[in-house]
Structures are given as C-alpha cells and as structure tokens.
Enzyme design. Sequence first.
Site, PDB file in Angstrom:
ATOM      1  N   GLU A 285       8.904  50.869 -30.599  1.00 35.52           N
ATOM      2  CA  GLU A 285       9.421  50.828 -29.225  1.00 35.52           C
ATOM      3  C   GLU A 285       9.977  52.191 -28.812  1.00 35.52           C
ATOM      4  OE1 GLU A 285       8.979  48.511 -27.146  1.00 35.52           O
ATOM      5  OE2 GLU A 285       8.719  46.649 -28.257  1.00 35.52           O
ATOM      6  N   ARG A 289       8.208  54.373 -25.877  1.00 34.97           N
ATOM      7  CA  ARG A 289       9.000  54.503 -24.643  1.00 34.97           C
ATOM      8  C   ARG A 289       9.702  55.853 -24.558  1.00 34.97           C
ATOM      9  NH1 ARG A 289      10.873  48.487 -22.900  1.00 34.97           N
ATOM     10  NH2 ARG A 289       9.601  47.351 -24.374  1.00 34.97           N
ATOM     11  N   ASP A 417      -2.280  43.655 -30.456  1.00 39.48           N
ATOM     12  CA  ASP A 417      -2.915  44.261 -29.281  1.00 39.48           C
ATOM     13  C   ASP A 417      -3.241  45.750 -29.388  1.00 39.48           C
ATOM     14  OD1 ASP A 417      -0.185  44.764 -29.263  1.00 39.48           O
ATOM     15  OD2 ASP A 417       0.175  44.096 -27.213  1.00 39.48           O
ATOM     16  N   GLU A 554       0.050  44.648 -18.057  1.00 42.71           N
ATOM     17  CA  GLU A 554      -1.304  44.801 -18.639  1.00 42.71           C
ATOM     18  C   GLU A 554      -2.450  44.597 -17.648  1.00 42.71           C
ATOM     19  OE1 GLU A 554       1.197  43.178 -20.099  1.00 42.71           O
ATOM     20  OE2 GLU A 554       1.612  44.627 -21.700  1.00 42.71           O
TER      21      GLU A 554
HETATM   22  C1  DMJ Z   1       4.985  47.622 -23.305  1.00 36.59           C
HETATM   23  O1  DMJ Z   1       6.152  48.011 -23.909  1.00 36.59           O
HETATM   24  C2  DMJ Z   1       3.786  48.235 -23.942  1.00 36.59           C
HETATM   25  O2  DMJ Z   1       2.712  48.127 -23.082  1.00 36.59           O
HETATM   26  C3  DMJ Z   1       3.448  47.596 -25.244  1.00 36.59           C
HETATM   27  O3  DMJ Z   1       2.317  48.150 -25.844  1.00 36.59           O
HETATM   28  C4  DMJ Z   1       3.221  46.132 -25.053  1.00 36.59           C
HETATM   29  N1  DMJ Z   1       4.245  45.507 -24.318  1.00 36.59           N
HETATM   30  C5  DMJ Z   1       4.943  46.139 -23.245  1.00 36.59           C
HETATM   31  C6  DMJ Z   1       4.581  45.689 -21.879  1.00 36.59           C
HETATM   32  O4  DMJ Z   1       4.226  44.395 -21.737  1.00 36.59           O
END
Ligand code: DMJ
Length: 652
Positions: A285, A289, A417, A554
């Site tokens: 995270e 971010r 994902d 997404e």
């Molecule tokens: C984000 O923090 C990023 O896109 C991450 O890869 C997946 N989830 C969240 C948004 O939904």
Amino acid sequence: SWNQLPRCQRNLIIMGITAFCVMMLLFLPGDQLISMKDVRLKPGSAPFHMRREDTLQNPHHHPNLPAEKSENDQAPEISAAVASPMTEDRLIKQELLPIDKVAANAVYPDGNSEENVVKLPETAVALNDNINGAIDIVNNVEQPIDREASSLDAANDLSDLQIELKEAIQQPLNLAGENIELHLQKMQNQLAKAQHFHGATNERQSAVVAAFKHSWAGYKKYAWGHDNLKPISQTSHEWFGLGLSIVDSLDTMYIMGLEDEFNEARDWVKNSLKFHTSRDVNLFEVTIRVLGGLLSAYHLSGDHMFLAKASELGNRLLPSFLSPSGIPYSDVNLGERSAHSPKWSPDSSTSEVTTIQLEFRDLSRSTNVPIYERVVSIVNEKVHALDKNHGLVPIFINANTGTFRNYATISLGARGDSYYEYLLKQWLQTGRKDNDNLILDYMQAIDGVLTQLMRRTPRENWVYIGELINGHDFKPKMDHLTCYLPGTLLLGHQNGMPDSHLLLARDMMDTCYQTYIKQPTQLAAEISYFALNDKDENDIYVKPNDAHNLLRPEFIESLFYFYALTGNRTYQDMGWTIFQAFEKHTKVAAGYTSLGNVKNTLNTRMRDLMESFWLSETLKYFYLLFSDNRKEIDLEKWVFNSEGHPLPVYQQ
Ligand code: DMJ
C-alpha cells in the site's frame, strides 16, 4: 532369501508389484501426463500449444457463435486462436479499430478480414522470436541442468544481496556513496523536466475538477495531514499516518492544473511528511500510494524534492526484503527499519509482493541507485520459477519459504489482481525489450484465464471471470477489482498481444458496465455473482453483504484505456453516466462517501469514508477519460502504476 520363499508366495509378491504399477499408471494425474508431453515439444512450435487437443477448451462463447454450446464444445476457430497466440504466421492488427467496428466485423483471432489485418508489428515479431527462443530453452530436454549448482548460485546471490541490503539500510543517506541531496544535484541533467498540462477544456472535465475541489476542500478542513477523510462525521481516518490523501493527490492536481492546491500539498510533503515514526505499514500500500505518488509527482513536475523524499522512503521499505527467500514480508516498520509477516498469517498476498516492481525500478533508474530494482527483480525471478496452474497463481505466498500456499484460492480479484497487471506493465516500462519471462508469464496467465476462469451467463451471455476456491472449485464470483482487466488487456493487445485478449477485453467491458447500470443507483457493488444455469433467477446478482461501493476506480480505469487507445467516444458517455451516479449518491457536504448499499436508492447506507484512491485514481481516470486529447497522458511514454500514478517508460 527370495529362493527360499515358497513358489506361491513369490508369485503373490510379483502379482502385487505388477498390480501396483498398473494402478500407478492408471491414476497418474492427467495434467502430469500433459506436462510430460509439453517438455517434448519441438523447438519452434507455438509457445502456448501446451495442452493436448482435447483439453483445448475455451469457454469464450461470443454471441455471434452458437450460444447454447456447452463449455467443452468450442467453435474450432476460437479454440485454435486461443491455443495459438503469437505464432510466427499470425497476423495482428497494427492499429486498433474502434471497438464497435471490431464487433461489427466480428473478427476473431486468425480471422482474415483484409480490412482488419496487417503485418505483425516489428515489436511483436521480436517478441515472438524471443518467446520462441525462451520456449526452446525450456523445451530442450537434452541440455543438462545442474540443479545443485544453480540453487547454490541462487543462495549465494541471496546472501550477497542481504549483505548489500543491510549496508544500505544502515547508511540510508549514503546509498550512492554520498548524501542523496548532493547526489541528485550532481545528476542535474538527468533529472526529470516539468510536463505541461492545460487544465479542463470541456464541461465534463470541469465537472470532474469541481468534484476534486469539493473532495479536497472537505479533506483540508476536517482531515488535513491525516490519511483519509470521513466525510459524514467530518473527521479524519488514520491508517499509516503518512497523509495518504495528500501524496496520492499530487499528480492528479498537477494534471488538472490545480496550481494552488498542488503547491500547498507540495509544502506539506516538504515540511511535514516524515517516515521516522515507529509504526507498521503495509509494504504494498505504501509503495503504490506513497512511493508511486512521490515518483509520479517528481516526473510530472520536475521538482527533485519529491525524488529525495521517495529515496528516503524507498530506503526505509528495504527491510521487507530481508526474508530468507527474497519474497518480501508484508509489514514494515519505517521507524525501526524492521519487517515481518502479517500478524494474522505467515503469508504475504501474491498481488502485494508482485505489485511493487514498477515503483522500485523507477526509483533505481531515477536515482542511479541499483539496489531497489535488484530486490524486486529477485522477487520476479522467484515467482516466475514457481509452478502455476495454467499460468494462474494462488493468492498467498510465504516470505520465509518462498512458496505459494497449497490450496489457496485463484482469483483476479482481491490479492491476485495486480500480479497480472504488473507482468504486462513491467515489460512496457522497460521498453518491451527486457523481462521476457514476465511477458511469457502474462500470455500464459491470460490463456489460463480464458480456459479456466472465464464463463458466460446462461441467458444474456455476459462474460465474467470467476474464482477457483482451493485452487480447484469454480465459483461464479467476480470482485469489482477485476474490472481493471479489460483496460490492461487492451493495453497489451495494442502492444502485440493476441486478438483473444481483445475479445475478452471487450466482453468484460460490457459485463463490468452491466454491474453498474443494473443497480438502481447505477453504481456497482464490491462483488457480483453470476448465474451458473437457468435455476438462478438473474444472470447477475449481488448478495446483501457485498452491496457496498468504496468509490473504487477499476472500471473507470478500463474506460480510460478504451478511450485512450481507440478514440471511441462511446466510452466517454458510459463514464459520464457513472460519474453522474457518483454525484447523485455519494456527494455529501464535506466530500464524497463510500456506500453500504447500491441496491436501494432510498437506503444507500453511507459508510463515512473517502479513500485516497478516489483522488488518485477514480477522479484522475474520469478527468483523462473526458479529455478532448486522448493522449493527454501518452500511453507510449507513460505507464500507470496500480494506484493510477503515471511513471515514465524507459527505452534504454
Ligand atoms: C487501489 O489501491 C489500487 O488500485 C489497488 O491495486 C487495488 N485497490 C485499490 C482501488 O480499488
């Protein structure tokens, strides 16, 4: 002693051994037989002819094909196409047609509409050669492999790396042999140059900028310096104590031309963003971010203060990689410079350990300090070497042993994902020249998605991607998170991936849109389920516990890719419908809020959280989607990290 046994006893033993051998042959698992066959593939054969003819099942039923076919009963041209992406004689579209035109021509892989097909692009030819080369090496059973020596080499590499890592961690400001500020000053002519953006040029873009400003005003008033805003209670929410919303917003403000807001955020980063607090944070995270946000702000603005901050943070994240396997621990204490597995489990999430590479590589290349790229390349190599299920990976991996958790779920949603996303994007980031293993893994994984996870609903033929619970049992459940996939597939197709990827992208796009517009609020739920047969009342349905919406990006991200790569404005209109739904149901006095229930317009159960990805991704992708210039951020030159932060493509 054998001769001393009575004859009947000897006969019995012989019969027993024979029976055992016959049983073993009968029960040897089918896929082992297949993989034994694979190893004997001739050099030069198509890379993904890895299954026997009778296992080439593609559940991709396009509406133009007989819809009632069972999963195992495929139209031959589709099976063949999915089975033979990127063979030498394959023709691939050089320029992507607007998607509706492709639909009208209904050209599936290996179709031969003259209008649609041109010569294989040079990059794809090169890729194809590389891939065939790599496959040749894999298939060459004659070549002796000294496994003991190679595992010793790997162990030595790892212990060298650990020594280097420990030194780097102990001397944080000395990474390049000198103070990072001095180091950056010396790099002057290699530093990024400021990019120029115009700001909004039409009404829809202006509406998105207004939404951003409204969110920012609430955050500033009630949560300044904290991670997130709670817009209903008008308070703040703390997660890592790193001012996530500020750092995540920097590039969005820069792109939107919000100079004042960008400058106040810049001052906060310069003076107040500190990494020395003793607190566990999540490696993934914070990487996507904060590290991604700082690096992107640096590349767009050319302000090297952001790079110096990124360098300090990158250094404090390094202890994660001090694991016996090289697979990073999920939790790292930035202040203590220590790391460990999550408290609730010995395992890291697979998507987390494989979604830090774009950022760490960019940090190395921006600062000329190689250690960051090295540690994440080792993760790439380790994960590449692990056995997979048709290219698909279990969602948990152990940082101590470096192996996947047995019987873990396989999913393109939570925890799985972005493994697939970064396989492609890392290859793009390095100018499509390096990282052949990654692009091979990507192609094999998408092949696995097509054959193992993709299904159509019984009545309306919506294509969706399900999950394999315990790695085996199909569950018709799709997280909203999976709706990033159509955009990524299209991006891959634009860069030489097979047409089967384009078809899946387009079909998935339709389904993801349905998950929005079928809801009374026109907002998608966190998780959707799909009918397996006619007994289920609806083709798409949402369970009460899954009906929340967290302002996730997404699907908007995929719309952006579809618009940016095709120029088809239909995707803008789809996005505008959804933007208005966000305005109607999630806008409150102090910002925008997550909802507990998208199924009832009169009872949306506001949840009181504005996640930082609303600012970094959802609003940024809306803004770029509505741009009159679909190359406002040129996808030939930039690659977006998983949190929507653009980083440069390296051609060298
Ligand atoms: C984000 O923090 C990023 O896109 C991450 O890869 C997946 N989830 C969240 C948004 O939904």
